[in-house]
Design an enzyme around this catalytic site. Structure first.
Site, PDB file in Angstrom:
ATOM      1  N   TYR A   1       5.612  -0.886  -9.718  1.00  0.00           N
ATOM      2  CA  TYR A   1       4.743  -0.378 -10.775  1.00  0.00           C
ATOM      3  C   TYR A   1       5.645  -0.124 -11.970  1.00  0.00           C
ATOM      4  CZ  TYR A   1       0.760   0.754  -7.720  1.00  0.00           C
ATOM      5  OH  TYR A   1      -0.320   0.700  -6.890  1.00  0.00           O
TER       6      TYR A   1
ATOM      7  N   GLN B   1       7.138  -4.491  -4.396  1.00  0.00           N
ATOM      8  CA  GLN B   1       6.130  -4.358  -5.465  1.00  0.00           C
ATOM      9  C   GLN B   1       6.526  -3.239  -6.408  1.00  0.00           C
ATOM     10  OE1 GLN B   1       3.563  -1.501  -5.273  1.00  0.00           O
ATOM     11  NE2 GLN B   1       3.149  -1.987  -7.412  1.00  0.00           N
TER      12      GLN B   1
ATOM     13  N   ARG C   1      -6.075  -3.106   3.566  1.00  0.00           N
ATOM     14  CA  ARG C   1      -6.631  -2.129   4.513  1.00  0.00           C
ATOM     15  C   ARG C   1      -6.578  -2.606   5.961  1.00  0.00           C
ATOM     16  NH1 ARG C   1      -9.724  -1.842   0.001  1.00  0.00           N
ATOM     17  NH2 ARG C   1      -9.992   0.170  -1.059  1.00  0.00           N
TER      18      ARG C   1
ATOM     19  N   ARG D   1     -11.281  -9.208   6.112  1.00  0.00           N
ATOM     20  CA  ARG D   1     -11.476  -8.434   7.347  1.00  0.00           C
ATOM     21  C   ARG D   1     -11.597  -9.327   8.574  1.00  0.00           C
ATOM     22  NH1 ARG D   1     -10.415  -5.562   3.848  1.00  0.00           N
ATOM     23  NH2 ARG D   1     -11.450  -3.660   3.114  1.00  0.00           N
TER      24      ARG D   1
ATOM     25  N   THR E   1       2.573  -5.313 -10.285  1.00  0.00           N
ATOM     26  CA  THR E   1       1.131  -5.040 -10.258  1.00  0.00           C
ATOM     27  C   THR E   1       0.676  -4.628 -11.650  1.00  0.00           C
ATOM     28  OG1 THR E   1       1.249  -4.367  -7.960  1.00  0.00           O
ATOM     29  CG2 THR E   1      -0.666  -3.605  -9.201  1.00  0.00           C
TER      30      THR E   1
ATOM     31  N   THR F   1       0.861  -1.192   0.000  1.00  0.00           N
ATOM     32  CA  THR F   1       0.000   0.000   0.000  1.00  0.00           C
ATOM     33  C   THR F   1       0.893   1.236   0.000  1.00  0.00           C
ATOM     34  OG1 THR F   1      -0.226  -0.139   2.411  1.00  0.00           O
ATOM     35  CG2 THR F   1      -2.030  -1.035   1.113  1.00  0.00           C
TER      36      THR F   1
ATOM     37  N   SER G   1       5.563  -1.114  -1.228  1.00  0.00           N
ATOM     38  CA  SER G   1       5.071  -0.527  -2.481  1.00  0.00           C
ATOM     39  C   SER G   1       6.108   0.397  -3.114  1.00  0.00           C
ATOM     40  CB  SER G   1       3.796   0.272  -2.170  1.00  0.00           C
ATOM     41  OG  SER G   1       3.517   1.187  -3.199  1.00  0.00           O
TER      42      SER G   1
ATOM     43  N   ASP H   1      -6.419 -11.300  -2.670  1.00  0.00           N
ATOM     44  CA  ASP H   1      -6.634 -10.195  -1.735  1.00  0.00           C
ATOM     45  C   ASP H   1      -7.894  -9.442  -2.118  1.00  0.00           C
ATOM     46  OD1 ASP H   1      -6.145  -8.173  -3.646  1.00  0.00           O
ATOM     47  OD2 ASP H   1      -4.151  -7.715  -2.906  1.00  0.00           O
TER      48      ASP H   1
ATOM     49  N   HIS I   1      -7.080  -4.698  -6.806  1.00  0.00           N
ATOM     50  CA  HIS I   1      -6.545  -3.508  -6.153  1.00  0.00           C
ATOM     51  C   HIS I   1      -7.490  -3.022  -5.042  1.00  0.00           C
ATOM     52  CE1 HIS I   1      -2.967  -1.055  -7.404  1.00  0.00           C
ATOM     53  NE2 HIS I   1      -3.422  -0.258  -6.468  1.00  0.00           N
TER      54      HIS I   1
ATOM     55  N   ARG J   1     -10.129  -0.398  -6.119  1.00  0.00           N
ATOM     56  CA  ARG J   1      -9.706   1.000  -6.343  1.00  0.00           C
ATOM     57  C   ARG J   1      -9.446   1.312  -7.805  1.00  0.00           C
ATOM     58  NH1 ARG J   1      -7.891   3.332  -1.574  1.00  0.00           N
ATOM     59  NH2 ARG J   1      -6.119   4.495  -2.362  1.00  0.00           N
TER      60      ARG J   1
ATOM     61  N   LYS K   1       0.632  -9.567  -9.711  1.00  0.00           N
ATOM     62  CA  LYS K   1      -0.528  -9.148  -8.907  1.00  0.00           C
ATOM     63  C   LYS K   1      -1.538  -8.389  -9.767  1.00  0.00           C
ATOM     64  CE  LYS K   1      -1.688  -6.296  -4.845  1.00  0.00           C
ATOM     65  NZ  LYS K   1      -2.090  -4.954  -5.245  1.00  0.00           N
TER      66      LYS K   1
HETATM   67  C1  LIG Z   1      -4.502   3.064   0.344  1.00  0.00           C
HETATM   68  C2  LIG Z   1      -4.122   1.939  -0.566  1.00  0.00           C
HETATM   69  C3  LIG Z   1      -2.956   2.017  -1.306  1.00  0.00           C
HETATM   70  C4  LIG Z   1      -2.595   0.980  -2.157  1.00  0.00           C
HETATM   71  N1  LIG Z   1      -1.408   1.057  -2.825  1.00  0.00           N
HETATM   72  C5  LIG Z   1      -1.021   0.014  -3.599  1.00  0.00           C
HETATM   73  C6  LIG Z   1       0.259   0.027  -4.218  1.00  0.00           C
HETATM   74  O1  LIG Z   1       1.028   0.972  -4.056  1.00  0.00           O
HETATM   75  N2  LIG Z   1       0.582  -1.038  -5.006  1.00  0.00           N
HETATM   76  C7  LIG Z   1      -0.259  -2.105  -5.201  1.00  0.00           C
HETATM   77  O2  LIG Z   1       0.084  -3.040  -5.915  1.00  0.00           O
HETATM   78  N3  LIG Z   1      -1.458  -2.146  -4.594  1.00  0.00           N
HETATM   79  C8  LIG Z   1      -1.851  -1.126  -3.793  1.00  0.00           C
HETATM   80  N4  LIG Z   1      -3.050  -1.195  -3.146  1.00  0.00           N
HETATM   81  C9  LIG Z   1      -3.872  -2.417  -3.281  1.00  0.00           C
HETATM   82  C10 LIG Z   1      -3.475  -3.444  -2.211  1.00  0.00           C
HETATM   83  O3  LIG Z   1      -2.204  -3.991  -2.464  1.00  0.00           O
HETATM   84  C11 LIG Z   1      -4.465  -4.611  -2.155  1.00  0.00           C
HETATM   85  O4  LIG Z   1      -4.614  -5.167  -3.436  1.00  0.00           O
HETATM   86  C12 LIG Z   1      -5.834  -4.223  -1.601  1.00  0.00           C
HETATM   87  O5  LIG Z   1      -5.709  -3.243  -0.587  1.00  0.00           O
HETATM   88  C13 LIG Z   1      -6.540  -5.446  -1.065  1.00  0.00           C
HETATM   89  O6  LIG Z   1      -7.813  -5.136  -0.617  1.00  0.00           O
HETATM   90  P1  LIG Z   1      -8.157  -4.863   0.934  1.00  0.00           P
HETATM   91  O7  LIG Z   1      -7.675  -3.466   1.204  1.00  0.00           O
HETATM   92  O8  LIG Z   1      -9.624  -4.986   0.972  1.00  0.00           O
HETATM   93  O9  LIG Z   1      -7.417  -5.872   1.774  1.00  0.00           O
HETATM   94  C14 LIG Z   1      -3.432  -0.161  -2.290  1.00  0.00           C
HETATM   95  C15 LIG Z   1      -4.593  -0.240  -1.538  1.00  0.00           C
HETATM   96  C16 LIG Z   1      -4.951   0.777  -0.663  1.00  0.00           C
HETATM   97  C17 LIG Z   1      -6.191   0.645   0.144  1.00  0.00           C
END
Ligand SMILES: Cc1cc2nc3c(=O)[nH]c(=O)nc-3n(C[C@H](O)[C@H](O)[C@H](O)COP(=O)(O)O)c2cc1C
Length: 380
Positions: free
Chosen positions: A127, A125, A330, A310, A153, A76, A104, A306, A277, A280, A253
């Site tokens: 990008y 990870q 999260r 929770r 990713t 994250t 990240s 993922d 993601h 998102r 991923k």
């Molecule tokens: C605030 C935030 C930032 C994230 N940043 C990245 C990131 O930099 N690289 C990435 O591959 N995934 C990122 N993700 C996705 C997470 O790696 C993951 O796939 C996702 O949070 C899983 O869902 P969950 O939050 O319900 O556990 C991010 C997610 C959140 C919530």
């Protein structure tokens, strides 16, 4: 704090609304964000009875090495905006619980700092940035710093449309509109911390020259345009070049389909993460737990999932559907935003306790013997 939802509430109370919603929110109507969690809530377990569950073993293999739980921390970005030093805090919590942690690209701590300060099993990870050489440099740094796996990713060719961020005028660096100033001032604890310690920077991106700008862009400024700096031309040939350059485990991923999973396995990926993601990116994408079984059936490499985890028992559900482990985004993020390392540890403690309890109630004394994933030999 007895549930992840409690930690979420504590994070919400501590953070300005715009910052909390950046972490909490998803894209557009948040259909996929909700669907991820609903998919876990929909699955029902069929417990076995009359099994000695006086002790349960949660240790499993994750890409060839032991992990004390079938859980890894997902990458994250921007965690430092929720808690100063938040990346190292979460990494230390993961190390304390004996599970892998993924750093990240857009973390607020560098590859080297996390390797130096956190310890434990570390994955990096990446990008794929428009400046491809910059990404390769990051990969080299992760190799030199001893990271055991590289995660690429691929569900983010462009940034998702996160409407909560747009409505809140959320950007990094912060834009100080009257509304934001009121928002930040309403959380003095958070605001004073930021004033005292300064705005965090995306340390891995220091020195990155953004496309279309001249000169070196400040890493903080880059964050707001990060979605615009991903390389939408990145394709299977690009992935092959990364496979050739990275000598250790490679994890892909953001896979959502069996045919892509097969192609990734054939190309030499060592593991996959079924992910959208955390809802998102593409709103309307399938819930990850729903996409998981077809992917597990299609390949012979470990598959993680993922999105929406929770509860500790969610790991049991994912394993029953063929995952080798779940990743959490999260859950630990809420903990870190509520109380730094102690909060991230509390999140993992809650998940561990719930997992052990669910194992006992399900008649599963050994997590490795649960579920049909290839490494459990089809038992379960
Ligand atoms: C605030 C935030 C930032 C994230 N940043 C990245 C990131 O930099 N690289 C990435 O591959 N995934 C990122 N993700 C996705 C997470 O790696 C993951 O796939 C996702 O949070 C899983 O869902 P969950 O939050 O319900 O556990 C991010 C997610 C959140 C919530």
């Amino acid at each position: 704090m007895i549930s992840i939802e409690d930690l979420r509430g504590a994070a919400r109370r501590r953070l300005p609304r715009a910052v909390f919603e950046f972490f909490d929110g998803g894209a557009e109507d948040e259909l996929t964000l909700r669907a991820n969690q609903q998919a876990f809530q929909r699955i029902r377990l069929c417990p076995r009875v009359l099994i000695d569950v006086s002790s349960v073993d949660t240790q499993t293999d994750i890409i060839g090495k032991p992990s004390k739980l079938p859980i890894a921390v997902a990458p994250t970005g921007a965690v430092g905006f929720g808690w100063h030093g938040g990346d190292v805090a979460v990494a230390k919590a993961a190390a304390a619980f004996g599970i892998p942690y993924t750093l990240s690209t857009t973390a607020t701590a560098s590859i080297e700092r996390v390797a130096r300060e956190a310890g434990g099993r570390l994955w990096f990870q990446a990008y794929i940035l428009k400046q491809r050489e910059f990404t390769f440099k990051l990969i080299e740094r992760a190799c030199e710093a001893g990271y055991e796996a590289l995660m690429i990713t691929v569900d983010l060719a462009v940034g998702g449309k996160r409407e909560r961020d747009l409505r809140n005028h959320f950007a990094i660096p912060f834009r100080f509109t009257p509304r934001n100033l009121r928002d930040f001032a309403s959380k003095p604890g958070w605001a004073l911390g930021m004033l005292r310690r300064g705005m965090p920077v995306m340390e891995n991106l220091l020195g990155y020259t953004a496309q279309g700008t001249s000169g070196v862009m400040r890493a903080a400024a880059l964050a707001s345009s990060v979605g615009r700096n991903y390389d939408p031309t990145f394709d299977w040939d690009g992935l092959k070049a990364i496979r050739d350059a990275w000598p250790r485990k490679l994890i892909l991923k953001g896979v959502a389909r069996a045919d892509d999973a097969q192609r990734a396995a054939a190309l030499g990926c060592d593991a996959l993460v079924v992910s959208n993601h955390g809802g998102r990116q593409l709103d309307g994408a399938a819930a990850t737990l729903d996409a998981l079984p077809a992917i597990v059936n299609a390949v012979n490499i470990p598959v993680f999932v993922d999105g929406g985890v929770r509860r500790g028992g969610d790991a049991l559900k994912a394993l029953a559907l063929g995952a080798q482990a779940v990743m959490v985004g999260r859950a630990t993020l809420y903990g870190a935003c509520a109380a730094g390392e102690a909060g991230a540890r509390r999140a993992l403690e809650i998940l561990k306790d719930e997992l052990e309890r669910s194992m006992r109630l399900c008649g599963v004394p050994d997590v490795r013997a649960h579920g049909p994933h290839p490494l459990s030999g089809g038992r379960g």
